[in-house]
Structures are given as structure tokens and as C-alpha cells.
Write a protein that holds these residues in place. Sequence first.
Motif, PDB file in Angstrom:
ATOM      1  N   SER A 108       0.829  -1.192   0.000  1.00 45.59           N
ATOM      2  CA  SER A 108       0.000   0.000   0.000  1.00 45.59           C
ATOM      3  C   SER A 108       0.871   1.253   0.000  1.00 45.59           C
ATOM      4  CB  SER A 108      -0.928   0.008   1.226  1.00 45.59           C
ATOM      5  OG  SER A 108      -1.776   1.142   1.230  1.00 45.59           O
ATOM      6  N   LEU A 109       0.602   2.147  -0.937  1.00 43.17           N
ATOM      7  CA  LEU A 109       1.324   3.405  -1.039  1.00 43.17           C
ATOM      8  C   LEU A 109       0.428   4.551  -0.581  1.00 43.17           C
ATOM      9  CD1 LEU A 109       2.993   3.062  -4.564  1.00 43.17           C
ATOM     10  CD2 LEU A 109       3.823   2.219  -2.354  1.00 43.17           C
ATOM     11  N   SER A 110       1.037   5.539   0.052  1.00 41.08           N
ATOM     12  CA  SER A 110       0.297   6.704   0.510  1.00 41.08           C
ATOM     13  C   SER A 110       0.944   7.981   0.006  1.00 41.08           C
ATOM     14  CB  SER A 110       0.230   6.746   2.039  1.00 41.08           C
ATOM     15  OG  SER A 110      -0.538   5.677   2.556  1.00 41.08           O
ATOM     16  N   CYS A 111       0.118   8.948  -0.327  1.00 38.28           N
ATOM     17  CA  CYS A 111       0.572  10.266  -0.739  1.00 38.28           C
ATOM     18  C   CYS A 111      -0.167  11.293   0.101  1.00 38.28           C
ATOM     19  CB  CYS A 111       0.309  10.481  -2.228  1.00 38.28           C
ATOM     20  SG  CYS A 111       0.764  12.120  -2.835  1.00 38.28           S
ATOM     21  N   VAL A 112       0.569  12.009   0.920  1.00 33.48           N
ATOM     22  CA  VAL A 112      -0.018  13.024   1.785  1.00 33.48           C
ATOM     23  C   VAL A 112       0.258  14.402   1.195  1.00 33.48           C
ATOM     24  CG1 VAL A 112      -0.095  14.014   4.087  1.00 33.48           C
ATOM     25  CG2 VAL A 112       0.297  11.562   3.800  1.00 33.48           C
ATOM     26  N   ALA A 113      -0.793  15.146   0.935  1.00 34.29           N
ATOM     27  CA  ALA A 113      -0.675  16.480   0.369  1.00 34.29           C
ATOM     28  C   ALA A 113      -0.852  17.531   1.453  1.00 34.29           C
ATOM     29  CB  ALA A 113      -1.710  16.689  -0.732  1.00 34.29           C
ATOM     30  N   SER A 114      -0.067  18.580   1.362  1.00 37.37           N
ATOM     31  CA  SER A 114      -0.178  19.684   2.305  1.00 37.37           C
ATOM     32  C   SER A 114       0.038  20.999   1.574  1.00 37.37           C
ATOM     33  CB  SER A 114       0.826  19.534   3.449  1.00 37.37           C
ATOM     34  OG  SER A 114       2.161  19.551   2.971  1.00 37.37           O
ATOM     35  N   GLY A 115      -0.464  22.068   2.154  1.00 37.06           N
ATOM     36  CA  GLY A 115      -0.336  23.382   1.552  1.00 37.06           C
ATOM     37  C   GLY A 115      -1.666  23.902   1.048  1.00 37.06           C
ATOM     38  N   ASN A 116      -1.616  24.612  -0.059  1.00 36.19           N
ATOM     39  CA  ASN A 116      -2.799  25.254  -0.622  1.00 36.19           C
ATOM     40  C   ASN A 116      -3.537  24.289  -1.548  1.00 36.19           C
ATOM     41  OD1 ASN A 116      -3.415  28.255  -2.632  1.00 36.19           O
ATOM     42  ND2 ASN A 116      -4.730  27.125  -1.241  1.00 36.19           N
ATOM     43  N   ILE A 117      -4.370  23.442  -0.954  1.00 32.88           N
ATOM     44  CA  ILE A 117      -5.102  22.438  -1.717  1.00 32.88           C
ATOM     45  C   ILE A 117      -6.315  23.078  -2.383  1.00 32.88           C
ATOM     46  CG2 ILE A 117      -6.234  20.201  -1.650  1.00 32.88           C
ATOM     47  CD1 ILE A 117      -3.267  20.158  -0.904  1.00 32.88           C
ATOM     48  N   ALA A 118      -6.384  22.972  -3.699  1.00 32.06           N
ATOM     49  CA  ALA A 118      -7.492  23.531  -4.454  1.00 32.06           C
ATOM     50  C   ALA A 118      -8.728  22.647  -4.319  1.00 32.06           C
ATOM     51  CB  ALA A 118      -7.115  23.673  -5.924  1.00 32.06           C
ATOM     52  N   THR A 119      -9.895  23.265  -4.430  1.00 27.34           N
ATOM     53  CA  THR A 119     -11.140  22.511  -4.354  1.00 27.34           C
ATOM     54  C   THR A 119     -11.233  21.501  -5.492  1.00 27.34           C
ATOM     55  OG1 THR A 119     -12.278  24.362  -3.287  1.00 27.34           O
ATOM     56  CG2 THR A 119     -13.647  22.668  -4.311  1.00 27.34           C
ATOM     57  N   ARG A 120     -10.824  21.928  -6.683  1.00 30.06           N
ATOM     58  CA  ARG A 120     -10.846  21.065  -7.850  1.00 30.06           C
ATOM     59  C   ARG A 120      -9.434  20.568  -8.128  1.00 30.06           C
ATOM     60  NH1 ARG A 120     -12.667  22.777 -14.019  1.00 30.06           N
ATOM     61  NH2 ARG A 120     -12.597  20.657 -14.906  1.00 30.06           N
ATOM     62  N   ASN A 121      -9.232  19.277  -7.955  1.00 30.55           N
ATOM     63  CA  ASN A 121      -7.901  18.727  -8.156  1.00 30.55           C
ATOM     64  C   ASN A 121      -7.969  17.260  -8.528  1.00 30.55           C
ATOM     65  OD1 ASN A 121      -7.355  16.911  -5.637  1.00 30.55           O
ATOM     66  ND2 ASN A 121      -8.162  18.834  -4.771  1.00 30.55           N
ATOM     67  N   ILE A 122      -6.860  16.756  -9.028  1.00 28.58           N
ATOM     68  CA  ILE A 122      -6.690  15.331  -9.301  1.00 28.58           C
ATOM     69  C   ILE A 122      -5.361  14.899  -8.706  1.00 28.58           C
ATOM     70  CG2 ILE A 122      -6.410  13.547 -11.058  1.00 28.58           C
ATOM     71  CD1 ILE A 122      -8.076  15.256 -12.934  1.00 28.58           C
ATOM     72  N   ILE A 123      -5.364  13.801  -7.992  1.00 29.36           N
ATOM     73  CA  ILE A 123      -4.134  13.226  -7.471  1.00 29.36           C
ATOM     74  C   ILE A 123      -3.979  11.829  -8.052  1.00 29.36           C
ATOM     75  CG2 ILE A 123      -2.851  12.520  -5.425  1.00 29.36           C
ATOM     76  CD1 ILE A 123      -4.311  14.663  -3.852  1.00 29.36           C
ATOM     77  N   GLY A 124      -2.809  11.559  -8.594  1.00 22.00           N
ATOM     78  CA  GLY A 124      -2.587  10.278  -9.231  1.00 22.00           C
ATOM     79  C   GLY A 124      -1.231   9.689  -8.902  1.00 22.00           C
ATOM     80  N   TRP A 125      -1.091   8.413  -9.217  1.00 15.96           N
ATOM     81  CA  TRP A 125       0.163   7.698  -9.054  1.00 15.96           C
ATOM     82  C   TRP A 125       0.733   7.345 -10.420  1.00 15.96           C
ATOM     83  CZ3 TRP A 125       3.048   7.052  -4.802  1.00 15.96           C
ATOM     84  CH2 TRP A 125       2.431   7.244  -3.560  1.00 15.96           C
ATOM     85  N   TYR A 126       2.017   7.596 -10.592  1.00 19.02           N
ATOM     86  CA  TYR A 126       2.742   7.288 -11.813  1.00 19.02           C
ATOM     87  C   TYR A 126       3.939   6.422 -11.449  1.00 19.02           C
ATOM     88  CZ  TYR A 126       0.064  11.061 -13.992  1.00 19.02           C
ATOM     89  OH  TYR A 126      -0.941  11.855 -14.476  1.00 19.02           O
ATOM     90  N   ARG A 127       4.427   5.647 -12.403  1.00 19.52           N
ATOM     91  CA  ARG A 127       5.597   4.823 -12.130  1.00 19.52           C
ATOM     92  C   ARG A 127       6.577   4.886 -13.297  1.00 19.52           C
ATOM     93  NH1 ARG A 127       2.664  -1.148 -12.159  1.00 19.52           N
ATOM     94  NH2 ARG A 127       2.316  -1.327 -14.427  1.00 19.52           N
ATOM     95  N   GLN A 128       7.853   4.664 -12.973  1.00 23.27           N
ATOM     96  CA  GLN A 128       8.898   4.773 -13.973  1.00 23.27           C
ATOM     97  C   GLN A 128      10.087   3.895 -13.616  1.00 23.27           C
ATOM     98  OE1 GLN A 128      10.577   8.722 -14.438  1.00 23.27           O
ATOM     99  NE2 GLN A 128      11.085   8.313 -16.575  1.00 23.27           N
TER     100      GLN A 128
END
Length: 117
Positions: free
Chosen positions: A19-39
Motif C-alpha cells: 500500500s502506497l500513501s501520498c499526503v498532500a499539504s499546503g494550498n489544496i485547491a477545491t478542484r484537483n486530481i491526485i494520481g500515481w505514476y511509475r517509472q
Amino acid sequence: HVQLQASGGGLVQAGGYLSLSCVASGNIATRNIIGWYRQDPGKERDMVAAITSVGSPTYADSVKGRFTISRDDVKNTVNLQMNSLKPEDTAVYYCKYSDFEKFLDYWGQGTEVTVSS
């Protein structure tokens, strides 16, 4: 601006889960998309899964039925539950935050996932 902290990578056997987690902080916009990418080194960076502000998910064909993305807006956290892992899932995983109010993208630092056979 927005900061992203990715975590949860590690070593797992084929068929296992992670399980991977991404925690966002700061100026979070009401309209947004958060995604996972790999390389992987020498390869292109591919979208794995993404989720909108209203909880609509999108998955790459290669992970459909195996990975599940979810978000907790109270904790500003997006989770990627990866099941039935395969060696080809091995990569560095990055989370990305897209701000559709300012049309800006922010990237996390990446977390390594290694799936052994």
C-alpha cells in the motif's frame, strides 16, 4: 504551493500486496486530481491510477482489477492499494497533484517498489 509526501514502497514477493500513501499539504485547491505514476530507468513514466476531487477513479489497463486508489479529504491523503503484484510492477512510484484552479502540477519525491519472483 503544494507539497507531496510519498511513502509505502518496499520489497514484496510476486502475488503479494503493498500500500502506497501520498499526503498532500499546503494550498489544496477545491478542484484537483491526485494520481500515481511509475517509472523504471530508461522507460517512460506511466500513469497507474488517478482520482478526482469527487472520488472518480481512473486506472491503467495493466493494473485494473489489482490496484485500488482512494482518497481521504480530511487527511488530504491518497492511497494506492496494490494487490496481486507482479515483477513488472517494479518501478519508482510518484504521486502527482494537479491544481485545476491554477493549472499547476506538483510531484512527490517517489517511492521504490520491487516485486521479486
